[in-house]
Design a protein around this motif. Structure first.
Motif, PDB file in Angstrom:
ATOM      1  N   LEU A   1       0.924  -1.054   0.036  1.00 36.78           N
ATOM      2  CA  LEU A   1       0.080   0.001  -0.021  1.00 36.78           C
ATOM      3  C   LEU A   1       1.016   1.265  -0.100  1.00 36.78           C
ATOM      4  CD1 LEU A   1      -2.689  -1.121   2.623  1.00 36.78           C
ATOM      5  CD2 LEU A   1      -2.670  -1.253   0.177  1.00 36.78           C
ATOM      6  N   ASP A   2       0.372   2.195  -0.396  1.00 32.46           N
ATOM      7  CA  ASP A   2       1.046   3.533  -0.320  1.00 32.46           C
ATOM      8  C   ASP A   2       1.799   3.892   0.971  1.00 32.46           C
ATOM      9  OD1 ASP A   2       0.375   3.971  -2.974  1.00 32.46           O
ATOM     10  OD2 ASP A   2      -1.468   5.422  -2.676  1.00 32.46           O
ATOM     11  N   PRO A   3       2.981   4.477   1.021  1.00 38.02           N
ATOM     12  CA  PRO A   3       3.581   4.833   2.242  1.00 38.02           C
ATOM     13  C   PRO A   3       3.054   5.899   2.922  1.00 38.02           C
ATOM     14  CG  PRO A   3       4.830   5.371   0.312  1.00 38.02           C
ATOM     15  CD  PRO A   3       3.861   4.544  -0.171  1.00 38.02           C
ATOM     16  N   VAL A   4       3.148   5.779   4.227  1.00 36.59           N
ATOM     17  CA  VAL A   4       2.484   6.812   5.088  1.00 36.59           C
ATOM     18  C   VAL A   4       3.641   7.551   5.886  1.00 36.59           C
ATOM     19  CG1 VAL A   4       0.769   7.437   7.048  1.00 36.59           C
ATOM     20  CG2 VAL A   4       0.153   5.672   4.941  1.00 36.59           C
ATOM     21  N   THR A   5       3.289   9.002   5.820  1.00 35.66           N
ATOM     22  CA  THR A   5       4.189   9.836   6.636  1.00 35.66           C
ATOM     23  C   THR A   5       3.590  10.246   7.925  1.00 35.66           C
ATOM     24  OG1 THR A   5       5.595  10.336   4.795  1.00 35.66           O
ATOM     25  CG2 THR A   5       5.802  11.787   6.751  1.00 35.66           C
ATOM     26  N   LEU A   6       3.954  10.244   9.164  1.00 38.43           N
ATOM     27  CA  LEU A   6       3.142  10.547  10.201  1.00 38.43           C
ATOM     28  C   LEU A   6       4.167  11.560  11.031  1.00 38.43           C
ATOM     29  CD1 LEU A   6       1.821   7.313  11.773  1.00 38.43           C
ATOM     30  CD2 LEU A   6       0.885   8.890  10.259  1.00 38.43           C
ATOM     31  N   SER A   7       3.772  12.421  11.945  1.00 34.06           N
ATOM     32  CA  SER A   7       4.547  13.221  13.054  1.00 34.06           C
ATOM     33  C   SER A   7       4.466  12.737  14.281  1.00 34.06           C
ATOM     34  CB  SER A   7       3.767  14.570  12.870  1.00 34.06           C
ATOM     35  OG  SER A   7       3.889  15.070  11.651  1.00 34.06           O
ATOM     36  N   TYR A   8       5.244  12.726  14.712  1.00 39.38           N
ATOM     37  CA  TYR A   8       5.630  12.227  16.278  1.00 39.38           C
ATOM     38  C   TYR A   8       4.317  12.489  17.304  1.00 39.38           C
ATOM     39  CZ  TYR A   8       7.290  11.993  21.154  1.00 39.38           C
ATOM     40  OH  TYR A   8       7.404  11.638  22.432  1.00 39.38           O
ATOM     41  N   ASP A   9       4.027  11.541  17.840  1.00 38.58           N
ATOM     42  CA  ASP A   9       2.965  11.578  18.776  1.00 38.58           C
ATOM     43  C   ASP A   9       1.427  11.667  18.086  1.00 38.58           C
ATOM     44  OD1 ASP A   9       2.092  11.158  21.448  1.00 38.58           O
ATOM     45  OD2 ASP A   9       1.467  13.452  21.585  1.00 38.58           O
TER      46      ASP A   9
ATOM     47  N   GLY B   1       9.757  -2.666  13.592  1.00 35.71           N
ATOM     48  CA  GLY B   1      10.268  -1.298  14.063  1.00 35.71           C
ATOM     49  C   GLY B   1       9.798  -0.731  15.121  1.00 35.71           C
ATOM     50  N   THR B   2      10.312   0.224  15.823  1.00 35.66           N
ATOM     51  CA  THR B   2      10.101   0.899  17.152  1.00 35.66           C
ATOM     52  C   THR B   2       9.349   2.243  16.857  1.00 35.66           C
ATOM     53  OG1 THR B   2      12.226   1.913  17.294  1.00 35.66           O
ATOM     54  CG2 THR B   2      12.196  -0.248  18.148  1.00 35.66           C
ATOM     55  N   ALA B   3       9.127   2.723  15.835  1.00 38.09           N
ATOM     56  CA  ALA B   3       8.514   4.095  15.627  1.00 38.09           C
ATOM     57  C   ALA B   3       7.075   4.200  15.774  1.00 38.09           C
ATOM     58  CB  ALA B   3       8.835   4.807  14.208  1.00 38.09           C
ATOM     59  N   ILE B   4       6.280   2.850  15.933  1.00 36.42           N
ATOM     60  CA  ILE B   4       4.866   2.873  15.855  1.00 36.42           C
ATOM     61  C   ILE B   4       4.759   1.870  16.873  1.00 36.42           C
ATOM     62  CG2 ILE B   4       2.670   1.943  14.738  1.00 36.42           C
ATOM     63  CD1 ILE B   4       3.759   4.410  13.434  1.00 36.42           C
TER      64      ILE B   4
ATOM     65  N   PHE C   1      -3.279   3.364  16.311  1.00 42.25           N
ATOM     66  CA  PHE C   1      -1.577   3.289  16.200  1.00 42.25           C
ATOM     67  C   PHE C   1      -1.027   4.611  16.572  1.00 42.25           C
ATOM     68  CE2 PHE C   1      -3.382   0.861  12.447  1.00 42.25           C
ATOM     69  CZ  PHE C   1      -2.648  -0.398  12.525  1.00 42.25           C
ATOM     70  N   HIS C   2      -0.063   4.519  17.251  1.00 41.23           N
ATOM     71  CA  HIS C   2       0.728   5.753  17.856  1.00 41.23           C
ATOM     72  C   HIS C   2       2.255   5.913  17.315  1.00 41.23           C
ATOM     73  CE1 HIS C   2       2.599   7.542  21.663  1.00 41.23           C
ATOM     74  NE2 HIS C   2       2.295   8.769  20.788  1.00 41.23           N
TER      75      HIS C   2
ATOM     76  N   LYS D   1       9.583  14.437  12.748  1.00 40.64           N
ATOM     77  CA  LYS D   1       9.481  15.423  14.081  1.00 40.64           C
ATOM     78  C   LYS D   1       7.967  15.927  13.730  1.00 40.64           C
ATOM     79  CE  LYS D   1      12.124  19.092  12.020  1.00 40.64           C
ATOM     80  NZ  LYS D   1      13.306  20.121  12.159  1.00 40.64           N
ATOM     81  N   ALA D   2       7.374  16.554  15.031  1.00 37.06           N
ATOM     82  CA  ALA D   2       6.133  17.190  15.034  1.00 37.06           C
ATOM     83  C   ALA D   2       6.345  18.723  14.834  1.00 37.06           C
ATOM     84  CB  ALA D   2       5.245  16.748  16.195  1.00 37.06           C
ATOM     85  N   LYS D   3       5.686  19.656  14.368  1.00 36.12           N
ATOM     86  CA  LYS D   3       5.766  20.898  14.150  1.00 36.12           C
ATOM     87  C   LYS D   3       4.678  21.239  15.237  1.00 36.12           C
ATOM     88  CE  LYS D   3       7.636  21.667   9.722  1.00 36.12           C
ATOM     89  NZ  LYS D   3       7.400  22.071   8.356  1.00 36.12           N
TER      90      LYS D   3
END
Length: 411
Positions: free
Chosen positions: A41-49, A69-72, A83-84, A106-108
């Motif tokens: 599926l299409d890749p997804v980009t998330l922000s921290y938290d 992986g440890t990011a999710i 999903f966090h 990173k989150a803005k």
């Protein structure tokens, strides 16, 4: 004829059948099993938290879902699975048939200090709204602890209807622009004594700046902002504060008392300069002093006009100060021509600027906005009783307009 020696012809040989290898039966081999090809599926980009209840239709608690992986992580909050995005980096979500590559950046953050009189805090806490901030997009620094705060609270709606509308609309606009920015509300309701909070009951601007040369009344706010900035700095690359400013709502009492607009302008300018110098604030967004008087009259407009003039004076002289909204509290009694025009402007604004089309107020009324028309009596927009008008959904209109203008001013 040429004299050449003829080539020797090898003697005829015979084959002994006994020396041939015996015939062997064909060897049967087992088929090689291959891994099934997963649909990428299409890749997804998330922000921290970030918190998501689904990604590409995949639910976090669905059978067969695995994470690499440890990011999710999969987390449950108040009975809801998410999903966090708990760390920066990459991760992969797989099911029996599908796979998604996830990147967490990173989150803005915007830091928005709510400052002024009690209307900016406890009264707006009861503002009518069923609009909520998506989990992980808004935070409250202060949350009843003020300068003693050590970490932010996840802010969804709580009782702060006005604020949840403001922050939800700001975030929605950033997402629509393709650059999500989360918001941190820095606010603590203080008492009547100078320096006890970022908003105060019945305050005068004198409590914030005894004179243009004495802005000690802002000390508490400066401390709160700096502690908040320190907290997020300690998170390192996980967050980036992209802007910090103050949302100012104050001045009714000063207007009624007949403050000199030149004096008010000088004090408000001094407060902002102090916040810029000692707390790194970059802008001031003003919600202008309300129009309309108490008890359904317009007789107090003349008193409020001194503060309104002062606020516009500060805006006109300082490029970092702007009007977040000129929509204000409006005590609606029997409709008048002027009120009808003003309220129609509210509704026009709602239809053009806001993602909201329907919600309820705290008194059980439901408003629906269709093509700029309000499907309920205008007199219920803010109510007519000073004890309950803060629960009316007119404040959601104000917050929505403020978000529209603040986003454009900041970008």
């Amino acid at each position: 004829l040429c004299g050449c020696t003829p080539a020797e012809v090898p003697a005829e040989t015979t084959v002994n059948p006994e020396t041939l290898p015996p015939e062997t039966a064909p060897v049967e081999t087992e088929p090689i099993e291959t891994e099934p090809q997963l649909e990428q599926l299409d890749p997804v980009t998330l922000s921290y938290d970030d918190y998501l209840t689904e990604i590409h239709g995949i639910l976090p608690n669905a059978e067969g879902v695995t994470l690499e992986g440890t990011a999710i992580e999969v987390i449950e909050v108040k009975g809801v699975s998410y999903f966090h995005a708990k760390d920066l980096g990459t991760a992969k979500i797989t099911t029996d048939t599908q796979s998604i590559e996830i990147t967490v950046n990173k989150a803005k953050l915007n830091l928005i200090v709510i400052m002024g009189q009690s209307n900016s805090g406890n009264h707006f806490s009861n503002a009518a709204s069923d609009i909520t901030c998506p989990l992980g997009t808004a935070y409250w620094w202060g949350a009843g602890r003020g300068v003693a705060c050590k970490s932010p609270t996840n802010f969804t709606q709580s009782t702060l209807g006005f604020h949840s509308t403001l922050l939800a609309e700001l975030y929605a606009q950033s997402v629509a622009a393709g650059d999500p920015v989360k918001n941190v509300l820095v606010w603590h309701e203080g008492g009547s004594q100078t320096g006890e909070g970022t908003s105060k009951n019945g305050s005068s601007i004198y409590g914030w700046a005894a004179s243009p040369s004495d802005t000690s009344g802002t000390d508490y706010t400066v401390k709160m902002v700096n502690k908040c900035v320190e907290y997020y700095a300690a998170l390192g690359d996980k967050v980036e504060i992209v802007s910090r400013g103050v949302y100012w709502l104050q001045g009714e009492g000063d207007g009624v008392r007949g403050i000199d607009p030149v004096d008010y302008s000088a004090r408000l300018t001094a407060i902002f300069n102090r916040l810029k110098k000692d707390a790194g604030l970059e802008y001031m967004a003003i919600m202008r002093v309300r129009q309309g008087g108490d008890k359904n009259t317009l007789n107090n407009d003349i008193f409020y006009s001194t503060t309104v003039a002062a606020q516009f004076d500060v805006v006109n002289k300082n490029p970092d100060v702007f009007m977040a909204t000129t929509l204000t509290e409006y005590f609606t009694g029997a409709p008048t021509a002027k009120k009808t025009v003003d309220i129609k402007n509210y509704i026009r604004m709602m239809a053009e600027y806001s993602s909201i089309d329907s919600y309820k107020d705290t008194h059980g009324n439901t408003a629906t906005f269709k093509n700029g028309a309000l499907t309920m009596p205008m007199s219920t927009l803010f109510g007519s009783n000073n004890n309950n008008h803060y629960g009316k959904f007119g404040y959601t209109l104000i917050a929505s307009d403020a978000a529209y203008n603040m986003y454009r001013a900041l970008n």
